[in-house]
Design an enzyme around this catalytic site. Structure first.
Site, PDB file in Angstrom:
ATOM      1  N   ARG A   1      -3.033  -7.348 -48.960  1.00  0.00           N
ATOM      2  CA  ARG A   1      -1.809  -6.620 -49.320  1.00  0.00           C
ATOM      3  C   ARG A   1      -1.407  -7.062 -50.732  1.00  0.00           C
ATOM      4  NH1 ARG A   1       0.353  -5.279 -44.118  1.00  0.00           N
ATOM      5  NH2 ARG A   1       1.526  -3.576 -45.046  1.00  0.00           N
TER       6      ARG A   1
ATOM      7  N   GLN B   1      -3.299  -2.168 -53.785  1.00  0.00           N
ATOM      8  CA  GLN B   1      -2.244  -1.281 -53.244  1.00  0.00           C
ATOM      9  C   GLN B   1      -2.769   0.100 -52.857  1.00  0.00           C
ATOM     10  OE1 GLN B   1       1.113  -0.939 -55.839  1.00  0.00           O
ATOM     11  NE2 GLN B   1       2.114  -2.728 -54.954  1.00  0.00           N
TER      12      GLN B   1
ATOM     13  N   ASP C   1      -4.391   0.104 -49.408  1.00  0.00           N
ATOM     14  CA  ASP C   1      -3.635  -0.508 -48.316  1.00  0.00           C
ATOM     15  C   ASP C   1      -3.366   0.526 -47.217  1.00  0.00           C
ATOM     16  OD1 ASP C   1      -1.892  -1.789 -46.637  1.00  0.00           O
ATOM     17  OD2 ASP C   1      -0.508  -2.451 -48.210  1.00  0.00           O
TER      18      ASP C   1
ATOM     19  N   SER D   1      -0.358   0.073 -44.850  1.00  0.00           N
ATOM     20  CA  SER D   1       0.909   0.598 -45.367  1.00  0.00           C
ATOM     21  C   SER D   1       0.962   2.116 -45.290  1.00  0.00           C
ATOM     22  CB  SER D   1       1.125   0.158 -46.830  1.00  0.00           C
ATOM     23  OG  SER D   1       1.468  -1.206 -46.879  1.00  0.00           O
TER      24      SER D   1
ATOM     25  N   TYR E   1       4.323 -12.739 -44.574  1.00  0.00           N
ATOM     26  CA  TYR E   1       4.655 -12.130 -43.286  1.00  0.00           C
ATOM     27  C   TYR E   1       5.710 -12.965 -42.554  1.00  0.00           C
ATOM     28  CZ  TYR E   1       0.571  -9.131 -43.740  1.00  0.00           C
ATOM     29  OH  TYR E   1      -0.331  -8.195 -44.156  1.00  0.00           O
TER      30      TYR E   1
HETATM   31  P1  NAD Z   1       4.536  -5.989 -39.883  1.00  0.00           P
HETATM   32  O1  NAD Z   1       4.064  -4.698 -39.296  1.00  0.00           O
HETATM   33  O2  NAD Z   1       3.650  -7.190 -39.815  1.00  0.00           O
HETATM   34  O3  NAD Z   1       5.956  -6.365 -39.205  1.00  0.00           O
HETATM   35  C1  NAD Z   1       7.036  -5.453 -39.253  1.00  0.00           C
HETATM   36  C2  NAD Z   1       8.307  -6.198 -39.525  1.00  0.00           C
HETATM   37  O4  NAD Z   1       8.674  -6.980 -38.399  1.00  0.00           O
HETATM   38  C3  NAD Z   1       8.239  -7.179 -40.691  1.00  0.00           C
HETATM   39  O5  NAD Z   1       9.133  -6.770 -41.702  1.00  0.00           O
HETATM   40  C4  NAD Z   1       8.629  -8.503 -40.062  1.00  0.00           C
HETATM   41  O6  NAD Z   1       9.384  -9.325 -40.938  1.00  0.00           O
HETATM   42  C5  NAD Z   1       9.434  -8.056 -38.858  1.00  0.00           C
HETATM   43  N1  NAD Z   1       9.623  -9.080 -37.819  1.00  0.00           N
HETATM   44  C6  NAD Z   1       8.720  -9.951 -37.321  1.00  0.00           C
HETATM   45  N2  NAD Z   1       9.287 -10.753 -36.393  1.00  0.00           N
HETATM   46  C7  NAD Z   1      10.592 -10.372 -36.292  1.00  0.00           C
HETATM   47  C8  NAD Z   1      11.673 -10.811 -35.497  1.00  0.00           C
HETATM   48  N3  NAD Z   1      11.554 -11.802 -34.612  1.00  0.00           N
HETATM   49  N4  NAD Z   1      12.864 -10.204 -35.653  1.00  0.00           N
HETATM   50  C9  NAD Z   1      12.994  -9.190 -36.548  1.00  0.00           C
HETATM   51  N5  NAD Z   1      12.007  -8.719 -37.322  1.00  0.00           N
HETATM   52  C10 NAD Z   1      10.801  -9.311 -37.200  1.00  0.00           C
HETATM   53  O7  NAD Z   1       4.982  -5.765 -41.390  1.00  0.00           O
HETATM   54  P2  NAD Z   1       4.347  -4.857 -42.516  1.00  0.00           P
HETATM   55  O8  NAD Z   1       5.130  -3.610 -42.584  1.00  0.00           O
HETATM   56  O9  NAD Z   1       2.880  -4.746 -42.336  1.00  0.00           O
HETATM   57  O10 NAD Z   1       4.667  -5.741 -43.781  1.00  0.00           O
HETATM   58  C11 NAD Z   1       4.360  -7.129 -43.759  1.00  0.00           C
HETATM   59  C12 NAD Z   1       4.742  -7.767 -45.047  1.00  0.00           C
HETATM   60  O11 NAD Z   1       3.866  -7.330 -46.088  1.00  0.00           O
HETATM   61  C13 NAD Z   1       6.132  -7.449 -45.460  1.00  0.00           C
HETATM   62  O12 NAD Z   1       6.636  -8.599 -46.090  1.00  0.00           O
HETATM   63  C14 NAD Z   1       5.932  -6.340 -46.466  1.00  0.00           C
HETATM   64  O13 NAD Z   1       7.016  -6.237 -47.340  1.00  0.00           O
HETATM   65  C15 NAD Z   1       4.679  -6.833 -47.137  1.00  0.00           C
HETATM   66  N6  NAD Z   1       3.878  -5.830 -47.843  1.00  0.00           N
HETATM   67  C16 NAD Z   1       3.452  -6.117 -49.115  1.00  0.00           C
HETATM   68  C17 NAD Z   1       2.687  -5.215 -49.813  1.00  0.00           C
HETATM   69  C18 NAD Z   1       2.222  -5.516 -51.212  1.00  0.00           C
HETATM   70  O14 NAD Z   1       2.532  -6.554 -51.718  1.00  0.00           O
HETATM   71  N7  NAD Z   1       1.488  -4.657 -51.850  1.00  0.00           N
HETATM   72  C19 NAD Z   1       2.327  -4.022 -49.218  1.00  0.00           C
HETATM   73  C20 NAD Z   1       2.752  -3.769 -47.915  1.00  0.00           C
HETATM   74  C21 NAD Z   1       3.513  -4.696 -47.226  1.00  0.00           C
END
Ligand code: NAD
Length: 373
Positions: free
Chosen positions: A120, A125, A128, A131, A224
């Site tokens: 990620r 990007q 991904d 996403s 994460y």
């Molecule tokens: P995910 O599907 O792994 O999880 C979904 C959400 O659940 C997350 O925001 C997480 O913080 C939340 N979560 C986990 N446990 C929880 C709890 N007990 N209570 C409440 N919420 C809880 O997440 P994702 O959408 O795949 O994204 C994961 C991370 O990667 C995030 O930080 C996102 O911003 C980041 N991301 C970065 C990039 C990049 O840098 N290019 C791209 C995509 C996502």
């Protein structure tokens, strides 16, 4: 170089791993492209459109023909027969749950590129797929909820009276959660949201939603969420309980990589909701954020319906396929050097996604801090 796409249409899978646009780009890269007849039909891409794009539309891809197989989900044994020994398979391979398929590929020297393990990072990007498909799923979850809810989403002022807006709660504000918030706001709902990561408060507020002030904690070094201890989880539930009770539609998206999804809503909280309200548990297939939710089933508790759909991205098959096909095209582009297929285990993007490559298959992909999309 021969590349192919098989039809993966099944009960819930409606997406396809290449679109006519991506086929043209793959041909420009030097591939000859086979696609099975009807593979894009449900997503809205006709065989004629693939032919116009330059693909060979075939009834079935011949055995041993492909240097590269592109897929949405993990390939079946029959699908793998189309791949030449030493070829490449690129798709969501779910390696942790498909050891037999991965072993089969390794025994034939087939390289497995798992799209869920693409880093990620800023560099990756455009590749991904987690996403892109989470974006589609978050959007589709709200539309499913709006369709199922026996209420309007926006406030209406009519001669027959004033209808208050629906109250939507989104738990988990990652990629899917952000899209769910934005979509519910566009439909005019009043939206609350909560995530364990403190930086999401600003993101929630920037979308015009209210952040629920329950406990938060810093993310892990990969960016994460970490699993929370039972005391924190109990505090979360105590604070969320009142907001859940007042919500018409709750959408849960919380995940912790490599773990069961955290339990955010217990049965007592469900029982406090009004009859006719709805919960969509997007984590139902990975353990469930909601007590009682079951994958792809509707569970009814005191008039509250709990849905656990696993096919949300496939409900917007055309655009989900377009985004996914673009992700795949970018990955394949990195593997073509001077017109030859080169699967480089040292590549910053392909390397970590190679199952059985230099990185461990189930490793949490690294991400750039502060580079969220
Ligand atoms: P995910 O599907 O792994 O999880 C979904 C959400 O659940 C997350 O925001 C997480 O913080 C939340 N979560 C986990 N446990 C929880 C709890 N007990 N209570 C409440 N919420 C809880 O997440 P994702 O959408 O795949 O994204 C994961 C991370 O990667 C995030 O930080 C996102 O911003 C980041 N991301 C970065 C990039 C990049 O840098 N290019 C791209 C995509 C996502």
């Amino acid at each position: 170089m021969q590349l192919g796409i098989r039809s993966e249409l099944s009960g819930s899978e409606t997406r396809v791993a290449a679109t006519p646009v991506s086929v043209t780009a793959l041909i420009d890269l030097g591939f000859d492209v086979d696609i099975e007849a009807g593979a894009g039909a449900v997503a809205g891409f006709t065989d004629a459109a693939y032919v116009n794009a330059g693909a060979n539309v075939v009834p079935t891809v011949e055995a041993g023909r492909l240097d590269v197989l592109l897929c949405v989900g993990p390939p079946t044994a029959v699908a793998l027969e189309t791949v030449t020994n030493g070829g490449v398979v690129v798709g969501f391979l779910d390696p942790g749950a498909n050891a037999d398929i991965i072993d089969h590929m390794q025994s034939r020297g087939i390289r497995a590129v798992a799209m869920e393990n693409i880093p990620r990072s800023t560099l990756a990007q455009s590749m991904d797929a987690l996403s892109s498909q989470a974006t589609a799923a978050g959007y589709a979850a709200v539309l499913l909820g709006a369709g199922e809810l026996p209420k309007f989403m926006p406030m209406l002022v009519t001669a027959a009276g004033t209808v208050p807006p629906a109250k939507v709660l989104v738990l988990g504000v990652g990629v899917a959660g952000l899209q769910a918030i934005a979509t519910a706001r566009r439909l005019g709902a009043v939206v609350h949201a909560y995530d364990i990561r403190p930086e999401t408060k600003e993101q929630v507020e920037s979308l015009g939603a209210k952040f629920v002030e329950a406990p938060t904690q810093q993310m892990d070094e990969g960016g994460y969420a970490r699993a929370v201890d039972e005391e924190t989880a109990a505090q979360q539930r105590a604070i969320l309980s009142d907001v859940v009770a007042e919500s018409d539609l709750v959408i849960t998206t919380a995940q912790v990589p490599g773990r069961q999804a955290p339990r955010l809503i217990d049965m007592t909280m469900v029982q406090r909701m009004a009859s006719g309200s709805l919960i969509i548990d997007m984590a139902a297939s990975s353990g469930g954020n909601v007590e009682g939710s079951r994958p792809d089933e509707t569970v009814i508790v005191d008039g509250v319906r709990i849905l656990g759909p696993s096919d949300l991205a496939a409900r917007v098959a055309m655009d989900a396929s377009r985004m996914y096909a673009r992700n795949l095209l970018e990955v394949v582009s990195r593997m073509v050097v001077d017109g030859n297929l080169v699967v480089d285990g040292e590549d910053a993007v392909v390397g970590p996604a190679l199952v059985g490559g230099p990185e461990t298959p189930d490793a949490t992909p690294p991400r750039d801090q502060g580079e969220d999309t």
